[in-house]
Design an enzyme around this catalytic site. Structure first.
Site, mmCIF file in Angstrom:
data_model
loop_
_atom_site.group_PDB
_atom_site.id
_atom_site.type_symbol
_atom_site.label_atom_id
_atom_site.label_comp_id
_atom_site.label_asym_id
_atom_site.label_seq_id
_atom_site.Cartn_x
_atom_site.Cartn_y
_atom_site.Cartn_z
ATOM 1 N N CYS A 87 0.839 -1.160 -0.132
ATOM 2 C CA CYS A 87 0.073 -0.010 -0.117
ATOM 3 C C CYS A 87 0.751 1.518 0.007
ATOM 4 C CB CYS A 87 -0.820 -0.030 1.355
ATOM 5 S SG CYS A 87 -2.055 -1.388 1.457
ATOM 6 N N CYS A 95 -5.908 0.405 -16.487
ATOM 7 C CA CYS A 95 -5.304 0.509 -15.182
ATOM 8 C C CYS A 95 -4.112 1.554 -15.006
ATOM 9 C CB CYS A 95 -5.159 -1.088 -14.534
ATOM 10 S SG CYS A 95 -3.795 -1.738 -15.913
#
Length: 453
Positions: free
Chosen positions: A84, A411
């Site tokens: 993350c 994406c």
């Protein structure tokens, strides 16, 4: 060579923006410094780590004035783990930043300041959303470790919990790490190419609850195989598929070519909307099931199908978007370069009794002209390419045959903007872009663009 800044300089700077990978951007007399973990609007003290000719990298030392959007990351390994990038930014601010990222590349790369970029369609709960986990295993000081890689390295951050993956994945990661050591099974040593277990891959079907576990091994020989199967079944009794994938190569590619069924069936079944999909160990399948319905719903809205259209789905994978389109189109033709994906797509069409979806393996820039040569004509083109964007030859093919409407699922906003510019110069007009949240807590964002000739 003299630089505006020098290595180990300590500076106090103002952070103006975020990069595509979530680093803060500050400027020293116009010279950009990229600072991991710094946020826009912050005044920070940094240490210059790597000055280069046109930009440099710095380490955050202290936040002197924090952004009101800075929050405490709930993950205890966030500062080390590369999985993350944005847990320290409030979720509402993450969505604002992702829209800004898309807007910026549309203006800078696409030269499309007139094209609307809508607010990101976000999640109600941006945690525990991933239906697939790929967890590397290794050893450190005689102990088995597992977790996720540090940013831009293959150093594993050892952990028992990841709060964006399923709880079943947490349980398996933690238990196997300890049980393998007890069973005398060595984890993989990437440097010396030794040991057996390379990766643990877990796939969970949201709609059906079916669970697949894939053990990626360096050797086909699997000592204590039955004991490992029993451990998995005890931890997750609902497991419906246990597979072994053999990767003998000295590579950082996760999967090898051979996959062996150890328990249950060789696939799991999930549904998106009212369509069922069989998902095998190596199938491409969107990792955020809740938002996949949002993404595909947006693509369908832009396609504007009435039931009379013939549609191409380039980069069709296992047919996920194709079968959605087939429900509302006259005919759908899917093309994908991976033969196994095409076999999966055909099987998924049969599973759903859909007979107006047709699939062919091969490069889209070869297959599509062949279809036109056979007399087929197409009204709508759907493309969903990998991060590198559309192949240059495919773009040339599109501009040669010019289907009247394109729906582009991406994406990577930067390569989307690049390809939109090429299509615009070929006569298309981009109507609008809708970002969709697929990767909460990361810096990535999916987009759907609508173009007309």
């Amino acid at each position: 060579m003299a630089y505006i800044v020098n290595k180990n300089d300590r500076l106090t700077v103002y952070v103006e923006d975020l990069t595509h990978d979530g680093s803060g951007v500050a400027k020293v007399d116009g010279y950009p410094l990229f600072i991991p973990n710094a946020l826009p609007g912050e005044e920070v003290e940094v240490q210059v780590m790597k000055p280069m000719k046109k930009y440099g990298f710095a380490k955050l030392i202290e936040v002197k004035k924090a952004s009101p959007d800075r929050v405490e990351p709930p993950c205890h390994v966030f500062w080390d783990c590369g999985g993350c990038q944005l847990q320290h930014l409030s979720y509402e601010a993450q969505l604002v930043q992702k829209r800004k990222t898309v807007r910026d590349v549309m203006d800078r790369i696409g030269k499309l300041p007139h094209v609307p970029v809508h607010p990101v369609k976000g999640m109600d709960n941006p945690w525990r959303y991933r239906n697939k986990s790929q967890i590397p295993f290794s050893e450190s000081n005689g102990e088995t470790i597992a977790g996720f890689y540090k940013t831009r390295t293959h150093d594993i951050v050892d952990t028992d919990v990841c709060i964006i993956q399923s709880e079943e994945a947490d349980e398996l990661m933690s238990t196997l790490k300890h049980k393998l050591h007890e069973l005398g099974i060595r984890a993989y040593d990437e440097i010396n190419h030794r040991g057996m277990l390379r990766h643990l891959v877990i796939r969970k079907a949201r709609a059906t609850g079916e669970l697949m576990v894939v053990l990626v091994t360096r050797t086909k020989k699997f000592p204590q195989k039955e004991a490992v199967i029993d451990v998995i079944k005890n931890v997750v009794p609902e497991v419906t598929s246990i597979m072994q994938n053999v990767n003998t190569q000295n590579t950082n590619v996760i999967f090898g070519e051979e996959t062996i069924l150890l328990y249950g069936k060789p696939y799991i079944v999930d549904t998106i909307g009212d369509i069922q999909f069989e998902i095998s160990a190596r199938s491409f399948y969107q990792i955020n099931p809740e938002q996949t319905e949002v993404l595909y719903g947006q693509a369908l809205e832009y396609a504007q199908l009435t039931g009379n259209e013939t549609v191409i789905d380039a980069y069709c994978g296992i047919g996920t978007i194709s079968l959605f389109l087939a429900k509302q189109a006259k005919e759908v033709y899917g093309v994908e370069i991976v033969p196994q994906a095409i076999e999966d797509a055909k099987r998924n069409a049969e599973l759903n009794a859909i007979d107006n979806a047709h699939f062919e393996a091969g490069p889209a820039e070869v297959v599509i002209p062949n279809w036109y040569a056979e007399g087929k004509r197409f009204d709508v083109l759907m493309v969903d390419p990998p991060r590198k964007g559309c192949d240059e030859k495919l773009l040339e093919t599109i501009l040669e045959y010019k289907p009247k409407r394109i729906v582009y699922v991406s994406c990577n906003p930067a390569t989307l903007a690049r390809d939109l510019r090429i299509l615009e110069e070929g006569g298309y007009r981009t109507q609008e872009v809708q970002p969709v949240e697929m990767f909460a807590q990361s810096s990535h964002v999916e987009c759907v663009a609508w173009l007309e000739i």
